[in-house]
Design a protein around this motif. Structure first.
Motif, mmCIF file in Angstrom:
data_model
loop_
_atom_site.group_PDB
_atom_site.id
_atom_site.type_symbol
_atom_site.label_atom_id
_atom_site.label_comp_id
_atom_site.label_asym_id
_atom_site.label_seq_id
_atom_site.Cartn_x
_atom_site.Cartn_y
_atom_site.Cartn_z
ATOM 1 N N ASN A 1 39.582 42.062 44.924
ATOM 2 C CA ASN A 1 40.900 41.652 45.402
ATOM 3 C C ASN A 1 41.102 42.146 46.824
ATOM 4 O OD1 ASN A 1 41.393 44.371 45.041
ATOM 5 N ND2 ASN A 1 43.199 44.119 43.738
ATOM 6 N N ASN A 2 42.238 41.778 47.407
ATOM 7 C CA ASN A 2 42.563 42.187 48.769
ATOM 8 C C ASN A 2 42.923 43.676 48.783
ATOM 9 O OD1 ASN A 2 44.505 42.561 51.211
ATOM 10 N ND2 ASN A 2 43.572 40.547 51.575
ATOM 11 N N ILE A 3 42.480 44.382 49.800
ATOM 12 C CA ILE A 3 42.702 45.830 49.878
ATOM 13 C C ILE A 3 44.191 46.170 49.910
ATOM 14 C CG2 ILE A 3 42.682 45.987 52.392
ATOM 15 C CD1 ILE A 3 40.956 48.406 49.922
ATOM 16 N N ALA A 4 45.027 45.211 50.324
ATOM 17 C CA ALA A 4 46.474 45.453 50.392
ATOM 18 C C ALA A 4 47.152 45.321 49.034
ATOM 19 C CB ALA A 4 47.120 44.487 51.389
ATOM 20 N N ASP A 5 46.442 44.755 48.051
ATOM 21 C CA ASP A 5 47.006 44.654 46.699
ATOM 22 C C ASP A 5 46.979 46.023 46.027
ATOM 23 O OD1 ASP A 5 47.596 41.898 46.678
ATOM 24 O OD2 ASP A 5 45.498 41.417 46.291
ATOM 25 N N SER A 6 47.893 46.225 45.094
ATOM 26 C CA SER A 6 48.014 47.544 44.462
ATOM 27 C C SER A 6 47.032 47.767 43.324
ATOM 28 C CB SER A 6 49.449 47.738 43.932
ATOM 29 O OG SER A 6 49.774 46.711 43.000
ATOM 30 N N ASP A 7 46.584 46.703 42.666
ATOM 31 C CA ASP A 7 45.697 46.851 41.514
ATOM 32 C C ASP A 7 44.310 47.350 41.930
ATOM 33 O OD1 ASP A 7 47.598 45.964 39.710
ATOM 34 O OD2 ASP A 7 47.005 43.869 39.898
ATOM 35 N N THR A 8 43.822 48.333 41.179
ATOM 36 C CA THR A 8 42.478 48.855 41.426
ATOM 37 C C THR A 8 41.557 48.640 40.225
ATOM 38 O OG1 THR A 8 43.098 51.057 40.622
ATOM 39 C CG2 THR A 8 43.363 50.634 42.983
ATOM 40 N N SER A 9 42.124 48.182 39.108
ATOM 41 C CA SER A 9 41.337 47.970 37.897
ATOM 42 C C SER A 9 41.894 46.776 37.135
ATOM 43 C CB SER A 9 41.349 49.220 37.013
ATOM 44 O OG SER A 9 42.675 49.520 36.599
ATOM 45 N N ILE A 10 41.107 46.327 36.123
ATOM 46 C CA ILE A 10 41.539 45.181 35.336
ATOM 47 C C ILE A 10 40.931 45.293 33.931
ATOM 48 C CG2 ILE A 10 39.601 43.719 36.084
ATOM 49 C CD1 ILE A 10 41.635 41.352 36.098
ATOM 50 N N THR A 11 41.705 44.921 32.928
ATOM 51 C CA THR A 11 41.215 44.953 31.549
ATOM 52 C C THR A 11 40.481 43.653 31.233
ATOM 53 O OG1 THR A 11 43.229 43.959 30.629
ATOM 54 C CG2 THR A 11 43.188 46.370 30.852
ATOM 55 N N ILE B 1 38.461 44.177 51.444
ATOM 56 C CA ILE B 1 38.433 43.833 50.023
ATOM 57 C C ILE B 1 38.208 45.090 49.184
ATOM 58 C CG2 ILE B 1 37.546 41.501 50.447
ATOM 59 C CD1 ILE B 1 34.797 42.578 49.462
ATOM 60 N N ARG B 2 38.517 44.994 47.911
ATOM 61 C CA ARG B 2 38.309 46.094 46.975
ATOM 62 C C ARG B 2 37.556 45.540 45.759
ATOM 63 N NH1 ARG B 2 43.230 46.878 45.757
ATOM 64 N NH2 ARG B 2 43.668 48.700 47.077
ATOM 65 N N THR B 3 36.550 46.265 45.324
ATOM 66 C CA THR B 3 35.861 45.905 44.086
ATOM 67 C C THR B 3 36.604 46.545 42.922
ATOM 68 O OG1 THR B 3 33.733 45.853 45.239
ATOM 69 C CG2 THR B 3 33.672 45.934 42.840
ATOM 70 N N LEU B 4 37.078 45.737 42.004
ATOM 71 C CA LEU B 4 37.894 46.235 40.903
ATOM 72 C C LEU B 4 37.063 46.943 39.831
ATOM 73 C CD1 LEU B 4 40.250 43.158 40.381
ATOM 74 C CD2 LEU B 4 40.878 45.370 41.369
ATOM 75 N N SER B 5 37.618 47.991 39.270
ATOM 76 C CA SER B 5 37.020 48.629 38.098
ATOM 77 C C SER B 5 37.384 47.794 36.871
ATOM 78 C CB SER B 5 37.559 50.052 37.916
ATOM 79 O OG SER B 5 37.234 50.850 39.025
ATOM 80 N N VAL B 6 36.416 47.597 35.980
ATOM 81 C CA VAL B 6 36.632 46.752 34.806
ATOM 82 C C VAL B 6 36.542 47.598 33.537
ATOM 83 C CG1 VAL B 6 35.836 44.722 33.522
ATOM 84 C CG2 VAL B 6 35.678 44.763 36.026
ATOM 85 N N GLU B 7 37.418 47.302 32.595
ATOM 86 C CA GLU B 7 37.459 48.035 31.334
ATOM 87 C C GLU B 7 36.174 47.832 30.528
ATOM 88 O OE1 GLU B 7 40.318 48.127 27.341
ATOM 89 O OE2 GLU B 7 40.126 46.301 28.561
#
Length: 313
Positions: free
Chosen positions: A128-138, A225-231
């Motif tokens: 996601n975009n680095i300006a978005d607040s989410d850092t992880s996703i289920t 960009i940010r690479t999201l952590s996944v559950e």
């Protein structure tokens, strides 16, 4: 055993050996006539576009070592790459899966037995975009994004409808279908990364080796960009924790979206495809995968040189 039976068995054995030798000689002769052997000649190699960066590096090193070899990489989305293989555009293909029985039937009819080798493991990454607040996703959120349950909340972008990344997620999450109105296809992984870097509120689906590629090139996109952590809540090592794709997490099986990379050789002769396949699975090819940050199929050995110091009397 009487003499007649012995003579019959000897004759059958001799004919079998002669037939086998003639077949091998014919293959070698055909290969020679084509101006090709395992380290010389020209060959087209189809490659799934989502794993193109790591294969481009492999080809560069291979050709620098064997100057008489010319390999032309043909990057395609997965489905188009397979269709090109079946259309005889190439006899060698790099995919994140093996051919299905239906796809392989074409070669079975021609009595071509494939030489299949796993060369490493990649991953499907969510960004996601680095300006978005989410850092992880289920996993449930990933599933709901793809089946349209969260339509309008986030925009999901991927390379295109023929992509292996989308096929992988559909299979992994046991989705009957993906809502085409909930996702948007672009052209390739590079465009997905660029789009996400410029647009908040989007999630991109890309091959992990593309993330490593832009980081290695020190591209400014890496900072946007940010690479999201996944559950990790599915499979043998589920623990409900969140993990990013990384070499160690791929090795330990902690990141959920891990996928293999295969070289599939359907050449009917002992040509350059065999030499390139051997390079990919050999020590040098595996070291390139290790150095790039992916997981090699076999861990390259380490040479430790021990020198005896002259003792002072």
């Amino acid at each position: 055993m009487n003499n007649s039976l012995k003579i019959l068995l000897f004759t059958v054995l001799s004919v079998s050996i002669l037939t086998s030798c003639n077949r091998q000689n014919k293959i070698k002769q055909e290969t020679k006539e084509q101006g090709q052997d395992i380290l010389r000649g020209k060959i087209n190699v189809l490659v799934d576009e989502t794993v193109y960066p790591i294969l481009k590096e492999q080809v560069d090193v291979f050709q620098s070592s064997y100057s008489d070899a010319a390999i032309q990489l043909m990057a395609r989305p997965e489905i188009k790459a397979v269709n090109a293989l079946l259309g005889d555009s190439s006899g060698v293909i790099i995919l994140t899966r093996k051919l299905t029985a239906q796809e392989g039937a074409y070669f079975k009819k021609r009595n071509i037995v494939p030489k299949e080798y796993q060369i490493g493991s990649d991953a499907v990454a969510l960004i996601n975009n680095i300006a978005d607040s989410d850092t992880s996703i289920t996993l449930s959120n990933v599933k709901s994004l793809l089946n349209g349950e969260q339509k309008g909340k986030l925009k999901v972008v991927f390379d295109n409808a023929n992509s292996s990344t989308l096929r992988f997620l559909k299979s992994y999450l046991s989705l009957d279908k993906i809502d085409a109105t909930a996702i948007s296809g672009l052209q390739n992984n590079e465009e997905v990364i660029k789009y996400v870097s410029e647009n908040k509120g989007t999630i991109g689906i890309v091959g992990y080796n593309w993330i490593l590629e832009i980081a290695q090139k020190k591209s400014q996109l890496s900072n946007k960009i940010r690479t999201l952590s996944v559950e990790n809540s599915q499979g043998d090592k589920k623990d409900g924790l969140f993990y990013k794709p990384s070499q160690s997490n791929l090795s330990l099986g902690l990141y959920p979206f891990i996928r293999p990379i295969y070289v599939l050789n359907y050449q009917p002769n002992l040509g350059l495809g065999l030499g390139f396949s051997s390079f990919l699975t050999g020590d040098r090819g595996q070291r390139i995968i290790l150095k790039a940050g992916l997981l090699p199929a076999t861990m390259p050995g380490r040479e430790i040189i021990i020198r005896e110091e002259n003792s002072l009397n």
